[in-house]
Design a protein around this motif. Structure first.
Motif, short mmCIF file in Angstrom:
data_model
loop_
_atom_site.label_atom_id
_atom_site.label_comp_id
_atom_site.label_asym_id
_atom_site.label_seq_id
_atom_site.Cartn_x
_atom_site.Cartn_y
_atom_site.Cartn_z
N GLN A 1 9.13 10.89 3.58
CA GLN A 1 9.70 10.30 2.36
C GLN A 1 11.21 10.14 2.52
OE1 GLN A 1 7.21 12.86 2.21
NE2 GLN A 1 5.89 11.07 2.09
N ALA A 2 11.71 9.03 1.98
CA ALA A 2 13.09 8.67 2.28
C ALA A 2 14.07 8.89 1.12
CB ALA A 2 13.15 7.20 2.72
N GLY A 3 13.59 9.31 -0.05
CA GLY A 3 14.57 9.56 -1.12
C GLY A 3 14.04 9.56 -2.54
N LEU A 4 13.03 8.72 -2.81
CA LEU A 4 12.57 8.60 -4.21
C LEU A 4 12.13 9.94 -4.80
CD1 LEU A 4 11.64 6.96 -6.72
CD2 LEU A 4 9.43 6.69 -5.57
N LEU A 5 11.42 10.74 -4.01
CA LEU A 5 10.85 11.98 -4.54
C LEU A 5 11.95 12.92 -5.05
CD1 LEU A 5 8.37 13.84 -4.98
CD2 LEU A 5 8.74 14.69 -2.66
N MET A 6 12.93 13.20 -4.20
CA MET A 6 14.01 14.13 -4.59
C MET A 6 14.84 13.53 -5.73
SD MET A 6 13.61 16.77 -2.79
CE MET A 6 12.12 16.83 -1.81
N GLU A 7 15.03 12.21 -5.64
CA GLU A 7 15.77 11.51 -6.69
C GLU A 7 15.09 11.69 -8.05
OE1 GLU A 7 17.58 7.46 -5.10
OE2 GLU A 7 15.71 7.15 -6.21
N ILE B 1 0.87 -1.18 0.00
CA ILE B 1 0.00 0.00 0.00
C ILE B 1 0.91 1.23 0.00
CG2 ILE B 1 -1.74 1.27 1.32
CD1 ILE B 1 -2.31 -1.55 2.74
N ASP B 2 0.68 2.14 -0.93
CA ASP B 2 1.42 3.40 -0.93
C ASP B 2 0.44 4.49 -0.50
OD1 ASP B 2 2.87 5.73 -1.44
OD2 ASP B 2 3.91 4.84 -3.18
N ALA B 3 0.71 5.11 0.66
CA ALA B 3 -0.25 6.06 1.24
C ALA B 3 -0.19 7.45 0.64
CB ALA B 3 -0.03 6.15 2.75
N HIS B 4 0.75 7.67 -0.28
CA HIS B 4 0.87 9.02 -0.84
C HIS B 4 1.45 8.95 -2.26
CE1 HIS B 4 1.96 13.53 0.04
NE2 HIS B 4 1.79 13.33 -1.27
N VAL B 5 0.57 9.02 -3.23
CA VAL B 5 1.02 9.11 -4.64
C VAL B 5 0.20 10.20 -5.32
CG1 VAL B 5 1.54 6.63 -4.71
CG2 VAL B 5 -0.66 7.45 -5.59
N GLY C 1 6.51 4.61 20.00
CA GLY C 1 5.09 4.63 19.68
C GLY C 1 4.70 5.45 18.46
N LEU C 2 5.67 6.09 17.80
CA LEU C 2 5.32 6.90 16.62
C LEU C 2 5.03 5.97 15.43
CD1 LEU C 2 4.99 9.67 15.28
CD2 LEU C 2 7.45 9.68 14.84
N LYS C 3 3.88 6.17 14.81
CA LYS C 3 3.46 5.29 13.71
C LYS C 3 3.92 5.88 12.38
CE LYS C 3 -0.79 5.31 15.40
NZ LYS C 3 -2.20 4.99 15.71
N ILE C 4 5.02 5.33 11.87
CA ILE C 4 5.60 5.85 10.62
C ILE C 4 5.14 4.98 9.46
CG2 ILE C 4 7.75 6.43 9.42
CD1 ILE C 4 9.08 6.59 12.21
N ILE C 5 4.28 5.57 8.61
CA ILE C 5 3.70 4.80 7.52
C ILE C 5 4.54 4.94 6.26
CG2 ILE C 5 1.41 4.91 8.55
CD1 ILE C 5 0.69 7.05 6.42
N TYR C 6 4.08 4.32 5.16
CA TYR C 6 4.86 4.30 3.92
C TYR C 6 4.12 5.08 2.83
CZ TYR C 6 7.87 2.52 0.19
OH TYR C 6 8.77 2.42 -0.84
N GLY C 7 4.71 6.20 2.40
CA GLY C 7 4.16 6.98 1.30
C GLY C 7 5.30 7.51 0.46
N SER C 8 5.33 7.13 -0.81
CA SER C 8 6.49 7.50 -1.64
C SER C 8 6.38 8.91 -2.20
CB SER C 8 6.64 6.50 -2.79
OG SER C 8 5.58 6.66 -3.71
N ALA D 1 8.63 1.35 -4.80
CA ALA D 1 9.34 0.53 -3.80
C ALA D 1 10.73 1.07 -3.47
CB ALA D 1 9.45 -0.92 -4.28
N GLU D 2 11.19 2.07 -4.23
CA GLU D 2 12.54 2.59 -3.97
C GLU D 2 12.69 3.16 -2.56
OE1 GLU D 2 15.40 2.27 -5.77
OE2 GLU D 2 14.10 0.94 -6.93
N ASP D 3 11.61 3.68 -1.99
CA ASP D 3 11.74 4.23 -0.64
C ASP D 3 12.01 3.14 0.40
OD1 ASP D 3 11.73 6.97 -1.07
OD2 ASP D 3 10.13 7.36 0.38
N PHE D 4 11.65 1.89 0.10
CA PHE D 4 12.03 0.79 1.00
C PHE D 4 13.56 0.71 1.08
CE2 PHE D 4 8.00 -1.55 -0.45
CZ PHE D 4 7.36 -1.45 0.77
N VAL D 5 14.17 0.80 -0.09
CA VAL D 5 15.62 0.67 -0.16
C VAL D 5 16.29 1.81 0.61
CG1 VAL D 5 17.60 0.46 -1.72
CG2 VAL D 5 15.38 -0.49 -2.40
N HIS D 6 15.78 3.03 0.41
CA HIS D 6 16.32 4.18 1.14
C HIS D 6 16.08 4.04 2.65
CE1 HIS D 6 17.44 6.51 -2.33
NE2 HIS D 6 16.24 6.38 -2.85
N ARG D 7 14.88 3.60 3.00
CA ARG D 7 14.56 3.49 4.43
C ARG D 7 15.52 2.54 5.14
NH1 ARG D 7 8.40 3.87 6.32
NH2 ARG D 7 7.90 5.83 5.30
#
Ligand SMILES: [Zn+2]
Length: 423
Positions: free
Chosen positions: A268-274, A85-89, A316-323, A334-340
Motif C-alpha cells: 500500500q502506497a499511502g491511502l490507508l495511513m492517510e 480492480i482493487d485486490a484488497h478492500v 520480475g516482481l509482480k506488484i499488484i494494486y490493493g488499497s 484510486a488515491e494509491d495511484f497518485v501516491h504510487r
C-alpha cells in the motif's frame, strides 16, 4: 444474525438510491448492441488504441472496430480503459452510528446501509471489481451486486480470515478444517494472517501451519493471500501462497524470492495511513488503534513508500494494486495511484496495468476482466484527463460501465459538479 435476515437488511438499502440525483443504471436487454467511440483507449496491458470503437453485446465486449456504429456513447474527449480492480478492500467496514470505526461490530441495519453505500462509492470511483478480505458480511452484499440488485463492483470475498495465533494453538488438521469451512461459507479466496501489526512482532504461524493453510486452499481450487510482514514474507512464498499482502520489512533477498516463485506482492502506497490519520478520533480505540499507533503512522507512510521504491527495482516482481480500503476510504481507492506515481516513482502506465490486467492475473480472472478486448466483460471506465500525463485525473472518473450496464455517465458535464465523495 442469520444470512437471510442480513440480506433483507441489505435490500432495504436499495431504496436509498432511488433518491440520488445520479441516473439509474441503464440495464441493457440481452443481446442489445452498444457502441462506444473513443479517441484514446488504454487496453489494460500496456497498449494504447487510438480512434476506434468498442462494440458491446449483453455483458461482453464483442469487437474493437473503428467503423462500428451507430455510436451510443461518444467518449472521445476522455481516456477510456478497463474498469479498475482493487485486490484488497474491506467493503463492509464502516463508521457506526456513533461515528466510530465499526469493523468489529455485528451487522445492523445501519451498517448494512453503510456497506451498500461503500459498494456504490467504490463503483462510482471506477472500481468494477474488488477483493474484500475478511468479513462474512461481504457475502450477501457480493450476491446482491452480482444479481444487479444493488449498484456495486463485482465482489470476491475471503469470508472470515485465518488468524495465526502461535504454533501451539492449532494443528495443521484443524487449520485445514477451518479453510474448508470458509469455502463452504462461500469464500472466493482464503485470507491468512501470518504476522501481527505493521509496527513490530514476528511471525504468528509456524511454517508447518502456513503450509497446511495454503495447501488446503490449493486443494479446494482457491487462492491464498497472506498478510505477511518482515520474517513471515519468505515463509508465505515457501508455503506456495498466491499473494503476500503488505510485505513491509521484507529484504531485497526476500523480494527476489517472491519474484522467483511467482508470488504476487500487494503493498500500500499511502491511502490507508492517510485514512487513519484523517479520521483519527473515529479509529482511536484499544486494542487495535491506541494513541501510540497514530504517532507511528507518518513514519509508516514513508516506510511503505521506501519499501515500494525498493520493490519496483526487483526484476520480475509482480506488484499488484490493493488499497486496503477501510471505513472512510471507500470511493477513494484510486488515491494509491497518485501516491504510487508521485511518491514511489512508479510509471503511470505500470500503475494502470497493476489495477487492470496484472490484478486480473492475480485474481485468475484474466479471461474475464482486466483488459479491453473481445470476449471479455464490458467493464469500461473513462477519465476526464490523461493519467499518463497527470495522475490526478484518476480522481475524475466520469463514465462507469460494468458487465455492459452503464452505472455512471456524467461525461457531458463537469466531473467535479457531477459527483463528489463525502464522508
Ligand atoms: Zn486489510
Amino acid at each position: 444474525m442469520n444470512a437471510v435476515r442480513f440480506l433483507m437488511i441489505i435490500f432495504g438499502a436499495a431504496a436509498l438510491f432511488a433518491f440520488t440525483d445520479n441516473p439509474a443504471p441503464q440495464t441493457t436487454t440481452r443481446g442489445k448492441r452498444i457502441v462506444i467511440a473513443a479517441r484514446t483507449i488504454l487496453d489494460g496491458k500496456g497498449g494504447v488504441l487510438h480512434d476506434t470503437r468498442i462494440v458491446i453485446e449483453g455483458s461482453k465486449i464483442i469487437a474493437i472496430d473503428p467503423k462500428a456504429g451507430p455510436v451510443d456513447y461518444d467518449l472521445s474527449q476522455l481516456t477510456v480503459m478497463p474498469g479498475w480492480i482493487d485486490a484488497h478492500v474491506h467493503i463492509t467496514w464502516s463508521f457506526g452510528p456513533d461515528g466510530k470505526n465499526a469493523m468489529q461490530g455485528a451487522p445492523t441495519q445501519f451498517l448494512a446501509n453503510a456497506a451498500a453505500s461503500n459498494a456504490y462509492l467504490t463503483l462510482m470511483a471506477g472500481f468494477t471489481t474488488v477483493q474484500s478480505l475478511g468479513s462474512s458480511a461481504d457475502v450477501p452484499l457480493r450476491d446482491a451486486t452480482a444479481r444487479g440488485e444493488l449498484p456495486g463492483p463485482r465482489i470476491l470475498t475471503s469470508v472470515e480470515p485465518l488468524i495465526g495465533q502461535g504454533e501451539k494453538t492449532s494443528t495443521p488438521e484443524e487449520i485445514r478444517a477451518y479453510i474448508r469451512k470458509q469455502k463452504e461459507a462461500g469464500a472466493d479466496v482464503i485470507k491468512i494472517f501470518a504476522s501481527g501489526g505493521l509496527l513490530k512482532g514476528s511471525m504468528t504461524m509456524s511454517q508447518e501451519q502456513l503450509d497446511a493453510a495454503c495447501d488446503e486452499a490449493r486443494k479446494l481450487g482457491l487462492r491464498s493471500l497472506v498478510h505477511a510482514l518482515r520474517d513471515a514474507v519468505r515463509p508465505a512464498a515457501i508455503a506456495g501462497c498466491t499473494t503476500v499482502e503488505h510485505g513491509l520489512g521484507a529484504s531485497d533477498d526476500d523480494l527476489r524470492f517472491l519474484a522467483e516463485h511467482g508470488t504476487y506482492l500487494d503493498p500500500q502506497a499511502g491511502l490507508l495511513m492517510e485514512t487513519y490519520l484523517k479520521y483519527k478520533e473515529r479509529f482511536l480505540s484499544e486494542p487495535y488503534f491506541p494513541e501510540s499507533s497514530f504517532e507511528a503512522m507518518p513514519g509508516l507512510v514513508t516506510a511503505h513508500q521506501e519499501f515500494i521504491k525498493r520493490a519496483i527495482r526487483i526484476p520480475g516482481l509482480k506488484i499488484i494494486y490493493g488499497s486496503d480500503a477501510v471505513a472512510g476510504s471507500h470511493g477513494s481507492n484510486a488515491e494509491d495511484f497518485v501516491h504510487r506515481v508521485r511518491e514511489c516513482g512508479i510509471e503511470p502506465m505500470s500503475a494502470m496495468i497493476s489495477a487492470t490486467s496484472l490484478n486480473a492475473d492475480a485474481l485468475r480472472m484474466s479471461d474475464q476482466i482486466g483488459s479491453i478486448a473481445p470476449g471479455l466483460q464490458a467493464d469500461i471506465i473513462a477519465l476526464d484527463g490523461d493519467p499518463l500525463k497527470d495522475i490526478s485525473s484518476v480522481r475524475r472518473v466520469v463514465f462507469v460501465m460494468k458487465g455492459g450496464v452503464v452505472y455512471k455517465n456524467i461525461s457531458g458535464r463537469s466531473a467535479t459538479a457531477g459527483f463528489a465523495v463525502r464522508h
